[in-house]
Write a protein that holds these residues in place. Sequence first.
Motif, PDB file in Angstrom:
ATOM      1  N   THR A 121      55.270  48.535  27.821  1.00  0.00           N
ATOM      2  CA  THR A 121      54.242  47.495  26.997  1.00  0.00           C
ATOM      3  C   THR A 121      53.571  46.801  28.382  1.00  0.00           C
ATOM      4  O   THR A 121      52.290  46.509  28.385  1.00  0.00           O
ATOM      5  CB  THR A 121      55.156  46.304  26.266  1.00  0.00           C
ATOM      6  OG1 THR A 121      55.546  47.099  25.198  1.00  0.00           O
ATOM      7  CG2 THR A 121      54.226  45.317  25.812  1.00  0.00           C
ATOM      8  N   ALA A 122      54.458  46.165  29.471  1.00  0.00           N
ATOM      9  CA  ALA A 122      53.739  45.688  30.643  1.00  0.00           C
ATOM     10  C   ALA A 122      52.653  46.619  31.375  1.00  0.00           C
ATOM     11  O   ALA A 122      51.676  46.343  31.814  1.00  0.00           O
ATOM     12  CB  ALA A 122      54.896  45.528  31.571  1.00  0.00           C
ATOM     13  N   PHE A 123      53.089  47.977  31.409  1.00  0.00           N
ATOM     14  CA  PHE A 123      52.251  48.883  32.167  1.00  0.00           C
ATOM     15  C   PHE A 123      51.025  48.925  31.311  1.00  0.00           C
ATOM     16  O   PHE A 123      49.971  49.144  31.690  1.00  0.00           O
ATOM     17  CB  PHE A 123      53.030  50.275  32.158  1.00  0.00           C
ATOM     18  CG  PHE A 123      52.383  51.290  32.817  1.00  0.00           C
ATOM     19  CD1 PHE A 123      52.303  51.382  34.220  1.00  0.00           C
ATOM     20  CD2 PHE A 123      51.432  52.040  32.247  1.00  0.00           C
ATOM     21  CE1 PHE A 123      51.609  52.234  35.028  1.00  0.00           C
ATOM     22  CE2 PHE A 123      50.558  53.190  32.894  1.00  0.00           C
ATOM     23  CZ  PHE A 123      50.865  53.081  34.257  1.00  0.00           C
ATOM     24  N   ALA A 124      51.025  49.005  29.945  1.00  0.00           N
ATOM     25  CA  ALA A 124      50.024  49.286  29.117  1.00  0.00           C
ATOM     26  C   ALA A 124      48.914  48.097  29.135  1.00  0.00           C
ATOM     27  O   ALA A 124      47.719  48.221  29.266  1.00  0.00           O
ATOM     28  CB  ALA A 124      50.427  49.466  27.691  1.00  0.00           C
ATOM     29  N   ALA A 125      49.598  46.835  29.455  1.00  0.00           N
ATOM     30  CA  ALA A 125      48.723  45.564  29.511  1.00  0.00           C
ATOM     31  C   ALA A 125      47.992  45.395  30.597  1.00  0.00           C
ATOM     32  O   ALA A 125      46.839  44.950  30.817  1.00  0.00           O
ATOM     33  CB  ALA A 125      49.771  44.463  29.218  1.00  0.00           C
ATOM     34  N   ASP A 126      48.707  45.940  31.790  1.00  0.00           N
ATOM     35  CA  ASP A 126      48.100  45.989  33.170  1.00  0.00           C
ATOM     36  C   ASP A 126      46.959  46.814  33.149  1.00  0.00           C
ATOM     37  O   ASP A 126      45.779  46.595  33.478  1.00  0.00           O
ATOM     38  CB  ASP A 126      49.042  46.739  34.143  1.00  0.00           C
ATOM     39  CG  ASP A 126      50.195  45.564  34.614  1.00  0.00           C
ATOM     40  OD1 ASP A 126      49.812  44.504  34.108  1.00  0.00           O
ATOM     41  OD2 ASP A 126      50.842  45.714  35.697  1.00  0.00           O
ATOM     42  N   GLU A 204      46.666  49.783  47.664  1.00  0.00           N
ATOM     43  CA  GLU A 204      47.591  50.872  47.438  1.00  0.00           C
ATOM     44  C   GLU A 204      47.086  51.415  45.702  1.00  0.00           C
ATOM     45  O   GLU A 204      46.961  50.442  44.880  1.00  0.00           O
ATOM     46  CB  GLU A 204      49.039  50.935  47.286  1.00  0.00           C
ATOM     47  CG  GLU A 204      49.544  50.300  48.862  1.00  0.00           C
ATOM     48  CD  GLU A 204      49.586  51.588  49.482  1.00  0.00           C
ATOM     49  OE1 GLU A 204      49.331  52.805  49.071  1.00  0.00           O
ATOM     50  OE2 GLU A 204      49.317  51.248  50.884  1.00  0.00           O
ATOM     51  N   ALA A 205      46.980  52.570  45.519  1.00  0.00           N
ATOM     52  CA  ALA A 205      46.591  53.209  44.185  1.00  0.00           C
ATOM     53  C   ALA A 205      47.686  52.877  43.305  1.00  0.00           C
ATOM     54  O   ALA A 205      48.818  52.607  43.356  1.00  0.00           O
ATOM     55  CB  ALA A 205      46.461  54.826  44.370  1.00  0.00           C
ATOM     56  N   GLY A 206      47.006  52.399  42.055  1.00  0.00           N
ATOM     57  CA  GLY A 206      47.992  51.968  40.957  1.00  0.00           C
ATOM     58  C   GLY A 206      47.713  50.542  40.826  1.00  0.00           C
ATOM     59  O   GLY A 206      47.317  49.614  41.595  1.00  0.00           O
ATOM     60  N   TYR A 207      47.996  50.067  39.549  1.00  0.00           N
ATOM     61  CA  TYR A 207      47.851  48.793  39.255  1.00  0.00           C
ATOM     62  C   TYR A 207      49.179  47.883  39.176  1.00  0.00           C
ATOM     63  O   TYR A 207      49.125  46.694  38.870  1.00  0.00           O
ATOM     64  CB  TYR A 207      47.128  48.551  37.930  1.00  0.00           C
ATOM     65  CG  TYR A 207      45.973  49.473  37.669  1.00  0.00           C
ATOM     66  CD1 TYR A 207      45.454  50.279  36.783  1.00  0.00           C
ATOM     67  CD2 TYR A 207      44.866  49.018  38.920  1.00  0.00           C
ATOM     68  CE1 TYR A 207      44.126  50.656  36.698  1.00  0.00           C
ATOM     69  CE2 TYR A 207      43.683  49.774  38.754  1.00  0.00           C
ATOM     70  CZ  TYR A 207      43.370  50.762  37.672  1.00  0.00           C
ATOM     71  OH  TYR A 207      42.071  51.372  37.617  1.00  0.00           O
ATOM     72  N   VAL A 208      50.293  48.632  39.325  1.00  0.00           N
ATOM     73  CA  VAL A 208      51.465  47.827  39.039  1.00  0.00           C
ATOM     74  C   VAL A 208      51.930  47.167  40.504  1.00  0.00           C
ATOM     75  O   VAL A 208      51.330  47.454  41.451  1.00  0.00           O
ATOM     76  CB  VAL A 208      52.603  48.837  38.792  1.00  0.00           C
ATOM     77  CG1 VAL A 208      52.267  49.573  37.283  1.00  0.00           C
ATOM     78  CG2 VAL A 208      52.520  50.095  39.614  1.00  0.00           C
ATOM     79  N   GLY A 209      52.947  46.303  40.266  1.00  0.00           N
ATOM     80  CA  GLY A 209      53.378  45.493  41.393  1.00  0.00           C
ATOM     81  C   GLY A 209      54.500  46.192  41.769  1.00  0.00           C
ATOM     82  O   GLY A 209      55.061  47.267  41.443  1.00  0.00           O
ATOM     83  N   THR A 210      54.947  45.742  43.134  1.00  0.00           N
ATOM     84  CA  THR A 210      55.985  46.490  43.877  1.00  0.00           C
ATOM     85  C   THR A 210      56.858  45.476  44.714  1.00  0.00           C
ATOM     86  O   THR A 210      56.311  44.366  45.091  1.00  0.00           O
ATOM     87  CB  THR A 210      55.417  47.533  44.811  1.00  0.00           C
ATOM     88  OG1 THR A 210      56.323  48.285  45.402  1.00  0.00           O
ATOM     89  CG2 THR A 210      54.427  47.163  45.756  1.00  0.00           C
ATOM     90  N   LEU A 211      58.013  46.166  44.920  1.00  0.00           N
ATOM     91  CA  LEU A 211      58.866  45.380  45.829  1.00  0.00           C
ATOM     92  C   LEU A 211      59.049  45.803  47.450  1.00  0.00           C
ATOM     93  O   LEU A 211      59.515  45.617  48.058  1.00  0.00           O
ATOM     94  CB  LEU A 211      60.279  45.071  45.071  1.00  0.00           C
ATOM     95  CG  LEU A 211      60.506  44.673  43.843  1.00  0.00           C
ATOM     96  CD1 LEU A 211      61.795  44.699  43.585  1.00  0.00           C
ATOM     97  CD2 LEU A 211      59.979  43.161  43.801  1.00  0.00           C
TER      98      LEU A 211
END
Length: 480
Positions: A121-126, A204-211
Amino acid sequence: MHRSRKKLTGPPPGSRTTIEQRIQMLRRYVFRLGFTARISTRTLFKYPQHQRLGLRLMPVIGMKLSSLGLISVLLASVPPALFGAVIGTNPPCPPLSVERITALSPADQPAWRDYLARSATAFAADKKFYADELNVLGLTAPLVPARAKGRVIPVKTPGNSFTSPDFLRLADNLISFQTPAGGWNKNTDFASRPRHPGERSGYEAGYVGTLDNNATIAPLRYLAAVVQAGGSTPATDRHRAAFLRGLDYLFAAQFPSGGWPQVYPLQGSYHDAITFNDGAIVNVLTFLREVAAGRGDFAFVPAETRARTAAAVERGIVCVLATQIVNVDGRRTVWRQQYDPLTLIPVSARAYEMPAQSAGESAGIVRYLMALPEPSPTVITAVHAAAAWFERTRLNDVTYALAPDGSGHQLTPTPDAPSLWSRYTEIGSDRPLFGDRDRSIHDQVGEISKERRAGYGWFGTEPKSTLAAYAKWSQRHAKK
Protein backbone atom coordinates in the motif's frame (compact mmCIF):
# COMPACT_ATOMS: atom_id res chain seq x y z
CA MET A 1 7.27 -27.47 2.04
CA HIS A 2 5.37 -26.87 5.25
CA ARG A 3 7.21 -27.70 8.44
CA SER A 4 5.24 -28.05 11.66
CA ARG A 5 6.54 -26.22 14.71
CA LYS A 6 5.40 -24.74 17.94
CA LYS A 7 3.16 -21.73 17.87
CA LEU A 8 4.81 -18.51 18.99
CA THR A 9 3.16 -17.22 22.11
CA GLY A 10 4.12 -13.89 23.57
CA PRO A 11 3.51 -12.15 26.87
CA PRO A 12 0.15 -10.48 27.50
CA PRO A 13 -0.14 -6.84 26.41
CA GLY A 14 1.70 -4.50 28.72
CA SER A 15 3.72 -7.20 30.46
CA ARG A 16 7.50 -7.30 30.53
CA THR A 17 9.79 -10.16 29.71
CA THR A 18 13.53 -10.56 29.47
CA ILE A 19 15.48 -10.38 26.25
CA GLU A 20 16.52 -14.00 26.81
CA GLN A 21 12.87 -15.12 26.85
CA ARG A 22 12.14 -13.16 23.70
CA ILE A 23 15.09 -14.76 21.93
CA GLN A 24 13.77 -18.20 22.81
CA MET A 25 10.36 -17.24 21.41
CA LEU A 26 11.93 -15.93 18.23
CA ARG A 27 13.93 -19.13 17.82
CA ARG A 28 10.69 -21.11 17.92
CA TYR A 29 9.16 -18.59 15.56
CA VAL A 30 11.80 -18.95 12.86
CA PHE A 31 10.82 -21.18 9.96
CA ARG A 32 13.56 -23.79 10.07
CA LEU A 33 14.98 -24.30 6.62
CA GLY A 34 18.45 -25.35 5.54
CA PHE A 35 20.86 -24.60 2.74
CA THR A 36 23.92 -26.32 1.40
CA ALA A 37 27.37 -24.82 1.55
CA ARG A 38 30.92 -26.03 1.84
CA ILE A 39 33.01 -26.13 4.94
CA SER A 40 36.77 -26.42 5.26
CA THR A 41 39.65 -26.51 7.67
CA ARG A 42 42.07 -23.62 7.65
CA THR A 43 45.83 -23.83 7.19
CA LEU A 44 47.96 -20.71 6.90
CA PHE A 45 51.12 -20.92 4.80
CA LYS A 46 54.26 -19.50 6.38
CA TYR A 47 55.48 -16.04 5.56
CA PRO A 48 57.39 -14.95 3.57
CA GLN A 49 57.56 -18.21 1.64
CA HIS A 50 53.82 -18.39 1.09
CA GLN A 51 52.44 -17.68 -2.36
CA ARG A 52 48.86 -17.45 -1.20
CA LEU A 53 46.96 -16.96 1.97
CA GLY A 54 46.05 -20.65 1.71
CA LEU A 55 43.05 -22.50 3.02
CA ARG A 56 42.75 -26.22 2.41
CA LEU A 57 39.38 -27.32 1.12
CA MET A 58 37.50 -30.41 2.19
CA PRO A 59 34.31 -31.46 0.43
CA VAL A 60 31.13 -32.02 2.35
CA ILE A 61 27.85 -33.72 1.76
CA GLY A 62 26.10 -30.59 2.97
CA MET A 63 25.71 -28.09 5.73
CA LYS A 64 22.32 -27.25 7.15
CA LEU A 65 22.00 -23.84 8.75
CA SER A 66 19.01 -23.44 11.01
CA SER A 67 18.28 -20.15 12.72
CA LEU A 68 21.20 -20.55 15.08
CA GLY A 69 23.31 -23.53 14.05
CA LEU A 70 25.15 -25.52 11.42
CA ILE A 71 25.11 -29.28 10.82
CA SER A 72 27.86 -30.58 8.57
CA VAL A 73 29.38 -33.89 7.53
CA LEU A 74 33.03 -33.82 6.49
CA LEU A 75 34.47 -36.36 4.06
CA ALA A 76 37.95 -36.79 2.62
CA SER A 77 40.36 -34.11 1.40
CA VAL A 78 40.13 -32.75 -2.09
CA PRO A 79 43.12 -33.56 -4.30
CA PRO A 80 45.69 -30.74 -4.44
CA ALA A 81 44.85 -30.08 -8.09
CA LEU A 82 41.49 -28.69 -7.01
CA PHE A 83 42.97 -26.29 -4.48
CA GLY A 84 42.15 -22.67 -5.25
CA ALA A 85 39.43 -23.40 -7.79
CA VAL A 86 36.02 -21.73 -7.86
CA ILE A 87 34.37 -23.14 -4.77
CA GLY A 88 30.75 -22.21 -5.37
CA THR A 89 28.11 -19.97 -6.87
CA ASN A 90 26.40 -17.19 -4.97
CA PRO A 91 22.64 -17.86 -4.86
CA PRO A 92 20.24 -14.92 -5.28
CA CYS A 93 18.41 -13.64 -2.25
CA PRO A 94 14.74 -14.66 -2.15
CA PRO A 95 12.30 -11.74 -1.82
CA LEU A 96 9.64 -11.56 0.84
CA SER A 97 6.49 -12.78 -0.93
CA VAL A 98 2.98 -14.07 -0.32
CA GLU A 99 4.07 -17.49 -1.59
CA ARG A 100 6.83 -17.75 1.00
CA ILE A 101 4.58 -16.51 3.79
CA THR A 102 2.08 -19.23 2.85
CA ALA A 103 4.74 -21.79 3.77
CA LEU A 104 4.62 -20.62 7.38
CA SER A 105 2.25 -22.18 9.88
CA PRO A 106 -1.23 -20.60 9.93
CA ALA A 107 -0.57 -19.01 13.32
CA ASP A 108 2.46 -17.11 12.05
CA GLN A 109 1.08 -15.88 8.74
CA PRO A 110 -1.16 -12.94 9.80
CA ALA A 111 1.64 -10.65 11.03
CA TRP A 112 3.67 -11.21 7.86
CA ARG A 113 0.66 -10.84 5.55
CA ASP A 114 -0.20 -7.57 7.27
CA TYR A 115 3.38 -6.34 6.93
CA LEU A 116 3.53 -7.19 3.24
CA ALA A 117 0.12 -5.60 2.58
CA ARG A 118 1.11 -2.38 4.35
CA SER A 119 4.34 -2.26 2.37
CA ALA A 120 2.47 -2.73 -0.92
CA THR A 121 0.00 0.00 0.00
CA ALA A 122 2.80 2.42 0.87
CA PHE A 123 4.66 1.56 -2.34
CA ALA A 124 1.53 2.21 -4.41
CA ALA A 125 0.93 5.53 -2.63
CA ASP A 126 4.52 6.63 -3.29
CA LYS A 127 4.23 5.69 -6.95
CA LYS A 128 0.88 7.45 -7.41
CA PHE A 129 2.15 10.66 -5.78
CA TYR A 130 4.98 11.03 -8.25
CA ALA A 131 2.94 9.82 -11.24
CA ASP A 132 0.30 12.46 -10.51
CA GLU A 133 2.99 15.15 -10.52
CA LEU A 134 4.31 13.96 -13.87
CA ASN A 135 0.81 13.99 -15.36
CA VAL A 136 0.15 17.55 -14.22
CA LEU A 137 3.48 18.71 -15.64
CA GLY A 138 3.18 16.70 -18.85
CA LEU A 139 6.41 14.82 -18.17
CA THR A 140 7.05 11.26 -19.29
CA ALA A 141 9.95 10.62 -16.90
CA PRO A 142 10.88 12.09 -13.51
CA LEU A 143 13.55 14.72 -13.16
CA VAL A 144 16.65 13.75 -11.18
CA PRO A 145 18.00 15.94 -8.35
CA ALA A 146 21.72 16.49 -8.00
CA ARG A 147 24.01 13.93 -6.41
CA ALA A 148 25.48 14.91 -3.06
CA LYS A 149 29.13 15.90 -2.95
CA GLY A 150 30.36 14.97 0.48
CA ARG A 151 28.32 15.48 3.65
CA VAL A 152 25.30 17.72 3.10
CA ILE A 153 23.56 17.18 6.45
CA PRO A 154 25.78 18.57 9.23
CA VAL A 155 26.33 16.67 12.44
CA LYS A 156 25.48 18.65 15.54
CA THR A 157 28.43 20.04 17.45
CA PRO A 158 28.55 22.33 20.53
CA GLY A 159 29.04 25.35 18.27
CA ASN A 160 25.95 24.72 16.14
CA SER A 161 22.83 26.54 17.32
CA PHE A 162 20.60 25.10 14.58
CA THR A 163 18.50 28.28 14.68
CA SER A 164 20.07 30.34 11.88
CA PRO A 165 18.22 30.87 8.58
CA ASP A 166 20.61 28.48 6.81
CA PHE A 167 19.83 25.67 9.26
CA LEU A 168 16.10 26.26 8.94
CA ARG A 169 16.37 26.36 5.15
CA LEU A 170 18.04 22.94 5.08
CA ALA A 171 15.34 21.58 7.39
CA ASP A 172 12.68 22.81 4.94
CA ASN A 173 14.60 21.23 2.06
CA LEU A 174 14.66 17.92 3.89
CA ILE A 175 10.90 18.03 4.38
CA SER A 176 10.43 18.61 0.65
CA PHE A 177 12.46 15.49 -0.14
CA GLN A 178 10.71 13.26 2.42
CA THR A 179 8.88 10.47 0.62
CA PRO A 180 5.13 10.01 1.06
CA ALA A 181 5.94 6.90 3.14
CA GLY A 182 8.07 9.05 5.47
CA GLY A 183 11.66 8.09 4.62
CA TRP A 184 14.47 9.62 2.58
CA ASN A 185 16.55 8.61 -0.40
CA LYS A 186 20.36 8.53 -0.28
CA ASN A 187 23.32 10.28 -1.96
CA THR A 188 21.21 13.36 -2.70
CA ASP A 189 22.09 17.05 -2.52
CA PHE A 190 19.47 18.21 -0.02
CA ALA A 191 21.37 21.41 0.79
CA SER A 192 21.21 23.38 -2.46
CA ARG A 193 17.45 23.75 -2.84
CA PRO A 194 14.11 22.08 -2.08
CA ARG A 195 12.74 19.33 -4.25
CA HIS A 196 11.03 20.49 -7.43
CA PRO A 197 7.69 19.06 -8.57
CA GLY A 198 8.28 16.23 -11.00
CA GLU A 199 11.57 15.24 -9.39
CA ARG A 200 12.36 11.97 -7.74
CA SER A 201 12.76 12.12 -3.98
CA GLY A 202 16.45 11.49 -4.39
CA TYR A 203 19.34 11.00 -6.73
CA GLU A 204 19.15 7.21 -6.55
CA ALA A 205 16.63 5.55 -8.86
CA GLY A 206 13.32 4.60 -7.29
CA TYR A 207 10.91 6.52 -5.13
CA VAL A 208 11.20 4.55 -1.93
CA GLY A 209 13.15 5.58 1.14
CA THR A 210 16.13 3.65 2.44
CA LEU A 211 18.26 3.05 5.53
CA ASP A 212 21.40 2.58 3.43
CA ASN A 213 24.32 4.98 3.91
CA ASN A 214 22.64 6.53 6.97
CA ALA A 215 19.78 7.80 4.81
CA THR A 216 16.60 8.58 6.76
CA ILE A 217 18.48 8.52 10.09
CA ALA A 218 20.66 11.56 9.29
CA PRO A 219 17.66 13.72 8.23
CA LEU A 220 15.76 12.68 11.35
CA ARG A 221 18.65 13.62 13.62
CA TYR A 222 18.94 16.97 11.90
CA LEU A 223 15.22 17.74 12.18
CA ALA A 224 15.24 16.82 15.87
CA ALA A 225 18.13 19.23 16.50
CA VAL A 226 16.26 22.04 14.72
CA VAL A 227 13.04 21.36 16.64
CA GLN A 228 14.76 21.20 20.02
CA ALA A 229 16.74 24.38 19.35
CA GLY A 230 13.80 26.38 18.01
CA GLY A 231 11.16 25.66 20.60
CA SER A 232 7.48 25.81 19.65
CA THR A 233 7.00 27.96 16.53
CA PRO A 234 5.06 27.46 13.29
CA ALA A 235 8.33 26.53 11.58
CA THR A 236 9.41 24.01 14.17
CA ASP A 237 5.88 22.58 14.31
CA ARG A 238 6.33 21.71 10.65
CA HIS A 239 9.70 20.16 11.32
CA ARG A 240 8.33 18.28 14.34
CA ALA A 241 5.55 16.76 12.23
CA ALA A 242 8.08 15.60 9.61
CA PHE A 243 10.25 14.08 12.34
CA LEU A 244 7.36 12.14 13.85
CA ARG A 245 6.31 10.95 10.41
CA GLY A 246 9.86 9.68 9.92
CA LEU A 247 9.62 7.78 13.21
CA ASP A 248 6.38 6.21 11.99
CA TYR A 249 8.27 5.18 8.86
CA LEU A 250 10.81 3.29 10.99
CA PHE A 251 8.05 1.63 13.00
CA ALA A 252 6.27 0.54 9.83
CA ALA A 253 9.48 -0.78 8.24
CA GLN A 254 10.43 -3.04 11.17
CA PHE A 255 9.84 -6.71 10.36
CA PRO A 256 7.77 -8.91 12.69
CA SER A 257 11.06 -10.73 13.37
CA GLY A 258 12.61 -7.49 14.66
CA GLY A 259 15.02 -6.38 11.92
CA TRP A 260 14.76 -3.76 9.20
CA PRO A 261 15.08 -4.02 5.41
CA GLN A 262 17.50 -1.90 3.43
CA VAL A 263 14.63 -0.30 1.50
CA TYR A 264 11.05 0.38 2.53
CA PRO A 265 8.46 0.04 1.10
CA LEU A 266 9.84 -3.29 -0.10
CA GLN A 267 11.04 -3.47 -3.68
CA GLY A 268 12.29 -7.06 -3.93
CA SER A 269 15.63 -8.86 -4.14
CA TYR A 270 18.21 -8.42 -1.40
CA HIS A 271 16.73 -5.03 -0.49
CA ASP A 272 14.04 -7.00 1.36
CA ALA A 273 16.58 -8.70 3.63
CA ILE A 274 17.33 -7.79 7.23
CA THR A 275 20.27 -5.49 6.57
CA PHE A 276 23.30 -4.96 8.80
CA ASN A 277 25.36 -3.86 5.78
CA ASP A 278 26.92 -0.40 6.08
CA GLY A 279 25.65 -0.17 9.65
CA ALA A 280 21.99 0.15 8.62
CA ILE A 281 20.37 -1.57 11.60
CA VAL A 282 23.02 -0.39 14.06
CA ASN A 283 22.31 3.20 12.96
CA VAL A 284 18.58 2.65 13.44
CA LEU A 285 18.94 1.04 16.87
CA THR A 286 21.41 3.69 18.08
CA PHE A 287 19.07 6.46 16.97
CA LEU A 288 15.93 4.85 18.41
CA ARG A 289 17.61 4.17 21.75
CA GLU A 290 18.42 7.89 22.04
CA VAL A 291 14.85 8.81 21.10
CA ALA A 292 13.47 6.39 23.70
CA ALA A 293 15.64 8.01 26.39
CA GLY A 294 14.01 11.37 25.65
CA ARG A 295 17.07 13.44 26.41
CA GLY A 296 18.90 16.17 24.51
CA ASP A 297 17.53 16.77 21.04
CA PHE A 298 14.76 14.25 21.65
CA ALA A 299 13.26 15.80 24.79
CA PHE A 300 10.29 17.02 22.74
CA VAL A 301 9.23 13.51 21.68
CA PRO A 302 5.93 12.56 23.39
CA ALA A 303 6.11 9.93 26.13
CA GLU A 304 3.79 7.57 24.25
CA THR A 305 6.05 7.71 21.19
CA ARG A 306 9.14 7.12 23.32
CA ALA A 307 7.53 4.01 24.80
CA ARG A 308 6.76 2.72 21.32
CA THR A 309 10.35 3.45 20.35
CA ALA A 310 11.72 1.54 23.33
CA ALA A 311 9.64 -1.49 22.35
CA ALA A 312 11.03 -1.34 18.81
CA VAL A 313 14.57 -1.23 20.19
CA GLU A 314 13.95 -4.29 22.36
CA ARG A 315 12.61 -6.26 19.39
CA GLY A 316 15.61 -5.12 17.36
CA ILE A 317 18.10 -6.31 19.99
CA VAL A 318 16.35 -9.68 20.13
CA CYS A 319 16.81 -9.97 16.36
CA VAL A 320 20.49 -9.02 16.60
CA LEU A 321 21.17 -11.68 19.20
CA ALA A 322 19.15 -14.31 17.36
CA THR A 323 21.09 -13.77 14.15
CA GLN A 324 24.55 -14.29 15.62
CA ILE A 325 25.98 -17.28 13.76
CA VAL A 326 26.50 -20.49 15.74
CA ASN A 327 28.85 -23.16 14.38
CA VAL A 328 28.23 -26.89 14.38
CA ASP A 329 30.25 -27.19 17.60
CA GLY A 330 27.96 -24.70 19.34
CA ARG A 331 30.50 -21.90 19.27
CA ARG A 332 29.14 -18.43 18.49
CA THR A 333 30.98 -16.34 15.91
CA VAL A 334 29.73 -13.09 14.36
CA TRP A 335 27.12 -11.82 11.89
CA ARG A 336 26.31 -11.79 8.18
CA GLN A 337 25.50 -8.57 6.29
CA GLN A 338 21.98 -9.70 5.32
CA TYR A 339 19.46 -12.22 6.64
CA ASP A 340 16.22 -13.66 5.37
CA PRO A 341 13.54 -11.90 7.46
CA LEU A 342 11.38 -15.04 7.66
CA THR A 343 14.03 -17.63 8.52
CA LEU A 344 16.94 -15.55 9.88
CA ILE A 345 19.21 -17.53 7.57
CA PRO A 346 22.18 -15.59 6.08
CA VAL A 347 21.49 -14.58 2.47
CA SER A 348 23.38 -12.98 -0.39
CA ALA A 349 23.16 -9.40 -1.61
CA ARG A 350 24.84 -8.29 -4.82
CA ALA A 351 26.37 -10.90 -7.14
CA TYR A 352 29.75 -10.79 -5.36
CA GLU A 353 28.36 -10.60 -1.80
CA MET A 354 27.80 -14.16 -0.61
CA PRO A 355 26.22 -15.50 2.61
CA ALA A 356 29.25 -15.40 4.89
CA GLN A 357 30.51 -13.97 8.16
CA SER A 358 31.17 -10.23 7.82
CA ALA A 359 33.93 -8.75 9.92
CA GLY A 360 33.24 -5.05 9.37
CA GLU A 361 29.50 -5.13 10.03
CA SER A 362 30.07 -7.42 13.00
CA ALA A 363 32.51 -4.94 14.51
CA GLY A 364 29.80 -2.28 14.43
CA ILE A 365 27.24 -4.63 15.97
CA VAL A 366 29.60 -5.49 18.82
CA ARG A 367 30.28 -1.80 19.50
CA TYR A 368 26.53 -1.23 19.73
CA LEU A 369 26.05 -4.13 22.14
CA MET A 370 28.94 -2.92 24.32
CA ALA A 371 27.27 0.51 24.53
CA LEU A 372 24.14 -0.92 26.16
CA PRO A 373 24.09 0.42 29.73
CA GLU A 374 22.86 -2.80 31.37
CA PRO A 375 23.77 -5.69 29.08
CA SER A 376 21.92 -8.95 29.68
CA PRO A 377 23.82 -12.23 30.13
CA THR A 378 22.96 -13.08 26.51
CA VAL A 379 24.45 -9.81 25.29
CA ILE A 380 27.60 -10.38 27.36
CA THR A 381 28.00 -13.89 25.94
CA ALA A 382 27.51 -12.61 22.39
CA VAL A 383 30.16 -9.91 22.78
CA HIS A 384 32.79 -12.22 24.28
CA ALA A 385 32.21 -14.78 21.52
CA ALA A 386 32.52 -12.20 18.76
CA ALA A 387 35.70 -10.73 20.26
CA ALA A 388 37.24 -14.20 20.37
CA TRP A 389 36.35 -14.65 16.71
CA PHE A 390 38.01 -11.33 15.81
CA GLU A 391 41.18 -12.47 17.56
CA ARG A 392 41.43 -15.80 15.79
CA THR A 393 40.60 -14.49 12.31
CA ARG A 394 42.96 -11.52 12.16
CA LEU A 395 45.48 -11.60 9.30
CA ASN A 396 48.97 -10.55 10.31
CA ASP A 397 51.99 -9.46 8.28
CA VAL A 398 50.07 -8.78 5.07
CA THR A 399 48.82 -5.74 3.18
CA TYR A 400 46.29 -5.43 0.37
CA ALA A 401 47.49 -3.03 -2.30
CA LEU A 402 48.42 -2.63 -5.95
CA ALA A 403 51.10 -5.10 -7.00
CA PRO A 404 54.20 -3.58 -8.67
CA ASP A 405 53.88 -5.91 -11.67
CA GLY A 406 50.64 -4.26 -12.79
CA SER A 407 48.47 -7.29 -12.01
CA GLY A 408 46.18 -5.23 -9.80
CA HIS A 409 45.41 -5.44 -6.10
CA GLN A 410 47.00 -8.38 -4.32
CA LEU A 411 47.50 -9.60 -0.78
CA THR A 412 51.22 -9.13 -0.18
CA PRO A 413 53.48 -10.37 2.65
CA THR A 414 54.47 -7.34 4.72
CA PRO A 415 56.26 -7.96 8.03
CA ASP A 416 54.82 -6.06 11.01
CA ALA A 417 51.90 -4.68 8.99
CA PRO A 418 48.77 -3.77 11.00
CA SER A 419 46.23 -6.57 11.29
CA LEU A 420 43.63 -6.99 8.58
CA TRP A 421 40.36 -8.90 8.54
CA SER A 422 38.80 -10.42 5.47
CA ARG A 423 35.47 -8.81 4.67
CA TYR A 424 33.88 -12.25 4.24
CA THR A 425 34.76 -15.56 5.82
CA GLU A 426 33.15 -18.93 5.35
CA ILE A 427 30.67 -20.03 7.98
CA GLY A 428 32.13 -23.05 9.75
CA SER A 429 35.75 -22.71 8.63
CA ASP A 430 36.57 -18.99 8.86
CA ARG A 431 38.49 -19.05 5.57
CA PRO A 432 38.36 -15.80 3.57
CA LEU A 433 35.92 -15.71 0.67
CA PHE A 434 35.78 -13.47 -2.40
CA GLY A 435 33.09 -13.02 -5.05
CA ASP A 436 32.88 -11.77 -8.62
CA ARG A 437 30.20 -10.26 -10.81
CA ASP A 438 29.46 -13.64 -12.40
CA ARG A 439 28.36 -14.87 -8.94
CA SER A 440 31.39 -17.16 -8.62
CA ILE A 441 32.87 -17.61 -5.13
CA HIS A 442 36.63 -17.99 -4.64
CA ASP A 443 38.95 -18.59 -1.71
CA GLN A 444 41.80 -16.50 -3.17
CA VAL A 445 41.42 -12.79 -3.83
CA GLY A 446 43.86 -12.99 -6.76
CA GLU A 447 41.42 -15.23 -8.65
CA ILE A 448 38.61 -12.69 -8.99
CA SER A 449 38.57 -10.07 -11.72
CA LYS A 450 40.95 -7.13 -11.56
CA GLU A 451 37.96 -4.76 -11.56
CA ARG A 452 36.43 -6.37 -8.46
CA ARG A 453 39.77 -6.55 -6.66
CA ALA A 454 40.13 -2.77 -7.04
CA GLY A 455 36.47 -1.79 -6.72
CA TYR A 456 35.50 -3.39 -3.43
CA GLY A 457 36.80 -3.44 0.14
CA TRP A 458 37.83 -7.08 0.57
CA PHE A 459 39.89 -6.39 3.68
CA GLY A 460 39.38 -3.97 6.53
CA THR A 461 40.56 -2.90 9.97
CA GLU A 462 37.20 -2.22 11.70
CA PRO A 463 37.58 -4.96 14.35
CA LYS A 464 40.79 -3.33 15.62
CA SER A 465 38.99 -0.42 17.32
CA THR A 466 36.26 -2.77 18.51
CA LEU A 467 38.83 -5.00 20.20
CA ALA A 468 40.40 -1.95 21.85
CA ALA A 469 37.01 -0.98 23.29
CA TYR A 470 36.38 -4.60 24.24
CA ALA A 471 39.54 -4.70 26.34
CA LYS A 472 38.02 -2.10 28.67
CA TRP A 473 34.46 -3.43 28.45
CA SER A 474 35.52 -6.98 29.35
CA GLN A 475 36.99 -5.75 32.64
CA ARG A 476 33.49 -4.73 33.71
CA HIS A 477 31.68 -7.71 32.17
CA ALA A 478 33.51 -10.97 32.77
CA LYS A 479 32.69 -14.15 30.88
CA LYS A 480 30.03 -16.26 32.55
